[in-house]
Design a protein around this motif. Structure first.
Motif, mmCIF file in Angstrom:
data_model
loop_
_atom_site.group_PDB
_atom_site.id
_atom_site.type_symbol
_atom_site.label_atom_id
_atom_site.label_comp_id
_atom_site.label_asym_id
_atom_site.label_seq_id
_atom_site.Cartn_x
_atom_site.Cartn_y
_atom_site.Cartn_z
ATOM 1 N N ALA A 181 -60.601 63.283 40.503
ATOM 2 C CA ALA A 181 -59.490 63.876 39.831
ATOM 3 C C ALA A 181 -58.208 63.318 39.551
ATOM 4 C CB ALA A 181 -59.467 65.087 40.333
ATOM 5 N N SER A 182 -57.386 63.813 38.676
ATOM 6 C CA SER A 182 -55.939 62.989 38.755
ATOM 7 C C SER A 182 -54.977 64.239 38.516
ATOM 8 C CB SER A 182 -55.966 62.250 37.225
ATOM 9 O OG SER A 182 -54.567 61.922 36.992
ATOM 10 N N PHE A 183 -53.780 64.130 39.476
ATOM 11 C CA PHE A 183 -52.655 64.947 39.177
ATOM 12 C C PHE A 183 -51.572 64.141 38.267
ATOM 13 C CE2 PHE A 183 -53.942 67.268 43.139
ATOM 14 C CZ PHE A 183 -54.076 68.618 42.546
ATOM 15 N N ALA A 184 -51.398 64.965 37.132
ATOM 16 C CA ALA A 184 -50.176 64.075 36.368
ATOM 17 C C ALA A 184 -49.566 65.302 35.558
ATOM 18 C CB ALA A 184 -50.802 62.838 35.546
ATOM 19 N N ASP A 185 -48.415 65.015 35.132
ATOM 20 C CA ASP A 185 -47.727 66.155 34.154
ATOM 21 C C ASP A 185 -47.873 65.729 32.771
ATOM 22 O OD1 ASP A 185 -46.172 67.846 33.260
ATOM 23 O OD2 ASP A 185 -43.959 66.951 34.148
ATOM 24 N N PHE A 186 -48.889 66.205 32.292
ATOM 25 C CA PHE A 186 -49.357 65.620 31.054
ATOM 26 C C PHE A 186 -48.466 66.225 29.992
ATOM 27 C CE2 PHE A 186 -53.386 65.255 33.503
ATOM 28 C CZ PHE A 186 -53.674 63.868 33.297
ATOM 29 N N ASP A 187 -47.999 67.679 30.017
ATOM 30 C CA ASP A 187 -46.940 68.011 28.933
ATOM 31 C C ASP A 187 -45.525 68.097 29.629
ATOM 32 O OD1 ASP A 187 -47.115 69.630 31.401
ATOM 33 O OD2 ASP A 187 -47.869 71.624 30.284
ATOM 34 N N ARG A 188 -45.182 67.088 30.293
ATOM 35 C CA ARG A 188 -43.938 66.863 30.779
ATOM 36 C C ARG A 188 -42.902 67.997 31.093
ATOM 37 N NH1 ARG A 188 -41.704 61.719 27.653
ATOM 38 N NH2 ARG A 188 -39.954 63.460 27.234
ATOM 39 N N ASP A 189 -43.555 69.335 31.781
ATOM 40 C CA ASP A 189 -42.635 70.346 31.942
ATOM 41 C C ASP A 189 -42.223 70.114 33.580
ATOM 42 O OD1 ASP A 189 -44.906 70.872 33.426
ATOM 43 O OD2 ASP A 189 -45.132 72.768 32.569
ATOM 44 N N GLY A 190 -42.443 69.307 34.195
ATOM 45 C CA GLY A 190 -41.969 69.132 35.560
ATOM 46 C C GLY A 190 -43.043 69.943 36.547
ATOM 47 N N TRP A 191 -44.149 70.093 36.140
ATOM 48 C CA TRP A 191 -45.277 70.594 36.870
ATOM 49 C C TRP A 191 -46.281 69.592 36.707
ATOM 50 C CZ3 TRP A 191 -44.046 74.486 40.413
ATOM 51 C CH2 TRP A 191 -42.850 75.171 40.144
ATOM 52 N N LEU A 192 -47.189 69.279 37.974
ATOM 53 C CA LEU A 192 -48.368 68.537 37.727
ATOM 54 C C LEU A 192 -49.707 69.175 37.418
ATOM 55 C CD1 LEU A 192 -48.168 66.472 41.108
ATOM 56 C CD2 LEU A 192 -47.286 65.622 38.663
ATOM 57 N N ASP A 193 -50.273 68.699 36.363
ATOM 58 C CA ASP A 193 -51.442 69.145 35.991
ATOM 59 C C ASP A 193 -52.593 68.544 36.571
ATOM 60 O OD1 ASP A 193 -49.926 70.884 33.810
ATOM 61 O OD2 ASP A 193 -49.541 68.848 32.820
ATOM 62 N N LEU A 194 -53.746 69.096 36.240
ATOM 63 C CA LEU A 194 -54.916 68.330 36.843
ATOM 64 C C LEU A 194 -56.166 68.294 36.210
ATOM 65 C CD1 LEU A 194 -56.219 67.567 39.705
ATOM 66 C CD2 LEU A 194 -56.925 69.999 40.095
ATOM 67 N N PHE A 195 -56.513 66.870 35.975
ATOM 68 C CA PHE A 195 -57.872 66.833 35.232
ATOM 69 C C PHE A 195 -58.984 66.338 36.265
ATOM 70 C CE2 PHE A 195 -60.965 63.803 33.235
ATOM 71 C CZ PHE A 195 -60.955 64.358 31.986
ATOM 72 N N VAL A 196 -59.915 67.108 36.050
ATOM 73 C CA VAL A 196 -61.098 66.907 36.934
ATOM 74 C C VAL A 196 -62.436 66.323 36.040
ATOM 75 C CG1 VAL A 196 -62.804 67.952 38.447
ATOM 76 C CG2 VAL A 196 -60.545 68.882 38.180
ATOM 77 N N ALA A 197 -62.732 65.140 36.448
ATOM 78 C CA ALA A 197 -63.958 64.418 35.930
ATOM 79 C C ALA A 197 -65.249 65.094 36.114
ATOM 80 C CB ALA A 197 -63.878 62.869 36.347
ATOM 81 N N ARG A 198 -66.102 65.589 35.360
ATOM 82 C CA ARG A 198 -67.178 66.020 35.643
ATOM 83 C C ARG A 198 -68.392 65.285 34.927
ATOM 84 N NH1 ARG A 198 -66.857 72.567 34.908
ATOM 85 N NH2 ARG A 198 -65.708 72.934 36.775
ATOM 86 N N ALA A 237 -46.030 76.502 36.231
ATOM 87 C CA ALA A 237 -45.158 76.911 37.369
ATOM 88 C C ALA A 237 -45.891 77.319 38.676
ATOM 89 C CB ALA A 237 -44.197 78.085 37.058
ATOM 90 N N GLY A 238 -46.866 76.567 39.121
ATOM 91 C CA GLY A 238 -47.653 76.721 40.395
ATOM 92 C C GLY A 238 -48.741 77.357 40.352
ATOM 93 N N THR A 239 -49.267 77.822 39.065
ATOM 94 C CA THR A 239 -50.611 78.670 38.700
ATOM 95 C C THR A 239 -51.409 77.794 37.744
ATOM 96 O OG1 THR A 239 -49.617 80.861 39.414
ATOM 97 C CG2 THR A 239 -51.749 80.589 38.352
ATOM 98 N N PHE A 240 -52.556 77.503 38.121
ATOM 99 C CA PHE A 240 -53.370 76.686 36.905
ATOM 100 C C PHE A 240 -54.113 77.532 35.951
ATOM 101 C CE2 PHE A 240 -52.968 73.598 40.327
ATOM 102 C CZ PHE A 240 -52.556 72.178 39.691
ATOM 103 N N GLU A 241 -54.078 77.245 34.879
ATOM 104 C CA GLU A 241 -54.932 77.753 33.701
ATOM 105 C C GLU A 241 -55.843 76.604 33.299
ATOM 106 O OE1 GLU A 241 -52.185 79.577 30.921
ATOM 107 O OE2 GLU A 241 -52.117 77.689 29.863
ATOM 108 N N MET A 257 -66.769 59.594 35.644
ATOM 109 C CA MET A 257 -66.791 59.174 36.987
ATOM 110 C C MET A 257 -65.382 58.724 37.571
ATOM 111 S SD MET A 257 -70.437 57.180 37.374
ATOM 112 C CE MET A 257 -70.456 57.598 39.198
ATOM 113 N N GLY A 258 -64.560 58.226 36.782
ATOM 114 C CA GLY A 258 -63.306 57.933 37.124
ATOM 115 C C GLY A 258 -62.263 58.358 36.141
ATOM 116 N N VAL A 259 -61.129 58.548 36.567
ATOM 117 C CA VAL A 259 -60.010 59.023 35.631
ATOM 118 C C VAL A 259 -58.445 58.457 36.317
ATOM 119 C CG1 VAL A 259 -59.633 61.232 37.073
ATOM 120 C CG2 VAL A 259 -59.040 60.948 34.571
ATOM 121 N N VAL A 260 -57.811 57.943 35.152
ATOM 122 C CA VAL A 260 -56.433 57.774 35.364
ATOM 123 C C VAL A 260 -55.501 58.385 34.357
ATOM 124 C CG1 VAL A 260 -54.655 55.963 35.392
ATOM 125 C CG2 VAL A 260 -56.729 55.557 36.588
ATOM 126 N N GLY A 261 -54.461 59.156 34.650
ATOM 127 C CA GLY A 261 -53.413 59.691 33.740
ATOM 128 C C GLY A 261 -52.172 58.961 33.925
#
Length: 574
Positions: A181-198, A237-241, A257-261
């Motif tokens: 999984a990767s924490f990165a701010d994909f939409d550049r709003d200042g909050w870290l988003d989360l990508f999970v590789a399945r 803002a601290g809640t994931f959708e 299997m692997g991911v980089v953001g």
């Protein structure tokens, strides 16, 4: 992991705490037991050869208590067969170890899992680290075979479970097999988003029976299962959708299997590179509006130079040639070679595996966790790869090995001409010991100025302490800021430092926790300076696209650089 039949700046804040190990060594030494990081990963194997058993697990090196040193979290497996009692290790679940480092002394790790409230008791596969709620404390996401777990760091030594925002699987569907999984701010709003590789659609009650060429029963390959769709969770803002569908990530299923953001094409917006097992790798290019286009094939990273898909487990993202863009290294299966994709700066990649000398030494091995680290601090990024087979090794099986998939690990040292030489066997016993390794997390555990590694293998965890690099000059940086609406400063993942040296090439280093395999690493930057130790300035490229220039920080310590306290490029020094 495809199977083949194979016979720290606000200068006002000052330098951060720096410690030291008692005595240097000529290579790497496993200090896990000695320093109290006593942990055994148990994949729960009972002889049924359930697929998750062969692909876990991972670890995180992160500073959960904000005391300036790296703590550790390790995921744990457990039996998947109904009615089978877990071992004592598996029954305890994932473990959190606090690093009680005192300057000038060796670290001491203390198991604080019970006191922390962190109950990671599922079938653990991987872990990601990042401050998702912008309160200045690093949180954890634990990937499982089954629902993932989001753990909020309360800032008082404890963690609380939070919903991860992912849609539950449809009725009758198998549990998700979540990996890196990767924490990165994909939409550049200042909050870290989360990508999970399945990875694949696996169900215990629909296990498939497969055999090795020797007719022994063996783990199946991924082609025995349906591919899965990874998940993108957008931080509001601290809640994931769950943004998997609206972002476009759901368009294509993979065996991820692997991911980089990070920003691979230089447009200032984070993209996603996803390593797929035996399928085209994905390069999800940001459209700058919260959606992505899959561009792996035209970008040159979907397949290798021969046009073939590969097993694609672990990922190292870094600027190994110091030209200002991120290159990619992907670990693969025995008989394939690992692959080096070199970036032209605009997001077009070329496979230079053979030209770099990385092909032949990797051919006999199955690589998982990996990272660009300058282990000897000579100013050039090297590669550490931990290995472990996924198809049984017949000689080991004949000798009665209970888990006959053991291989040794490798270190590829970068020399002149951007070519690599495998030097692992010269770096100590950890590189001469065969085991079944998967995840590896990187960081300076003892704050002595060189990069160490925490390896998760089937058995005891290994804490590989580097005794090579700290003899040379080094620069340590922690890149932080306070996004709009944040309660405190946090590590600005995705930042890059451009370290300008007198009379030598400029070094580019990335601040991130993702990459490797199933693991999370130290977000601090540690740059070896080699023989060119005069730094004239540091230019920081922040995730929001801004660039700031800072005067040369002190060497042989960690300095915190804070967004907004530097000067603009071209502006006179203050």
């Amino acid at each position: 992991m495809r199977f083949r039949p194979v016979f720290l700046l606000a200068f006002a804040a000052g330098p951060l705490l720096t410690g030291a190990t008692p005595a240097p060594s000529p290579g790497f030494v496993d200090r896990a037991d000695e320093w109290g990081l006593v942990f055994r990963y148990d994949n729960g194997a009972t002889g049924q050869l359930y697929y998750p058993e062969i692909v876990g697990g991972g670890a995180a090196l992160f500073d959960y208590d904000n005391d300036g040193d790296l703590d550790a979290f390790l995921v744990q497996g457990r039996p998947l067969e109904a009615g089978k009692a877990p071992s004592a290790d598996a029954a305890r679940g994932g473990r959190l170890f606090r690093n009680d480092l005192v300057a000038g002394k060796a670290p001491k790790f203390v198991d604080v899992t019970a006191a922390s409230g962190l109950r990671a008791e599922g079938y653990g596969m991987a872990v990601a680290a990042g401050d998702y709620d912008n309160d200045g404390w690093t949180d954890l996401y634990v990937s499982n075979y089954g629902p993932g777990q989001l753990w909020r760091n309360n800032g008082d030594g404890t963690f609380s479970p939070r919903p991860d925002g992912a849609r539950p699987p449809a009725p009758g569907s198998p549990p998700p097999l979540n990996l890196s999984a990767s924490f990165a701010d994909f939409d550049r709003d200042g909050w870290l988003d989360l990508f999970v590789a399945r990875y694949v659609e696996f169900a215990v009650d629909r296990n498939v029976t497969c055999y090795a060429p020797s007719s022994r029963r063996d783990y199946c390959g991924p082609s025995a299962f349906e591919s899965s769709r990874s998940v993108l969770l957008r931080n509001r803002a601290g809640t994931f959708e769950d943004a998997t569908l609206p972002s476009g990530i759901a368009k294509v299923a993979g065996r991820s299997m692997g991911v980089v953001g990070d920003d691979f094409d230089g447009d200032g917006w984070p993209d996603l590179f996803v390593a797929n097992d035996g399928m085209f790798n994905f390069l999800w290019k940001s459209r700058r509006d919260g959606t992505f286009d899959e561009t792996g094939l035209p970008a040159g990273v979907a397949v290798n130079a021969d046009g073939r898909t590969e097993a694609s487990m672990g990922i190292a993202a870094g600027d190994y040639d110091d030209d200002g863009d991120l290159d990619l290294f992907v670990t693969n299966l025995t008989g394939e070679t690992n692959t080096l994709y070199v970036n032209d700066g605009a997001g077009q990649f070329e496979d230079r595996t053979a030209l770099s000398g990385l092909a032949a030494p990797s051919f006999p091995f199955t690589g998982f966790g990996t990272g660009w680290i300058d282990y000897d601090n000579d100013g050039r990024l090297d590669l550490l790869v931990v290995n472990g087979a996924v198809s049984l090794v017949e000689d080991q099986a004949r000798q009665g090995d209970a888990f006959p998939y053991r291989q040794t690990h490798q270190m590829y040292r970068q020399g002149d001409g951007r070519r690599f030489t495998e030097v692992g066997r010269d770096l100590g016993e950890p590189f001469r010991t065969a085991e079944v390794a998967r995840g590896v997390a990187f960081g300076d555990v003892d704050n002595d100025g060189d990069t160490d590694a925490l390896v998760v293998a089937d058995g005891p965890a290994r804490l590989l302490i580097n005794g090579v690099g700290s003899a040379r000059p080094w620069l340590g940086l922690r890149l932080v800021g306070r996004p709009a609406g944040a309660k405190a400063e946090r590590d600005l993942l995705g930042s890059r430092a451009e370290i300008v040296r007198k009379g030598a090439s400029t070094l580019w280093r990335r601040a991130a926790t993702d990459g490797s395999y199933a693991s999370a690493s130290d977000p601090r930057i540690l740059a070896g300076l080699g023989d060119a130790s005069t730094v004239t300035e540091v230019r920081v490229h922040w995730p929001d696209g801004k660039v700031e220039v800072f005067p040369p920080p002190p060497l042989r310590t960690y300095t915190k650089l804070v967004q907004g306290t530097g000067r603009k490029p071209g502006e006179a020094p203050r």
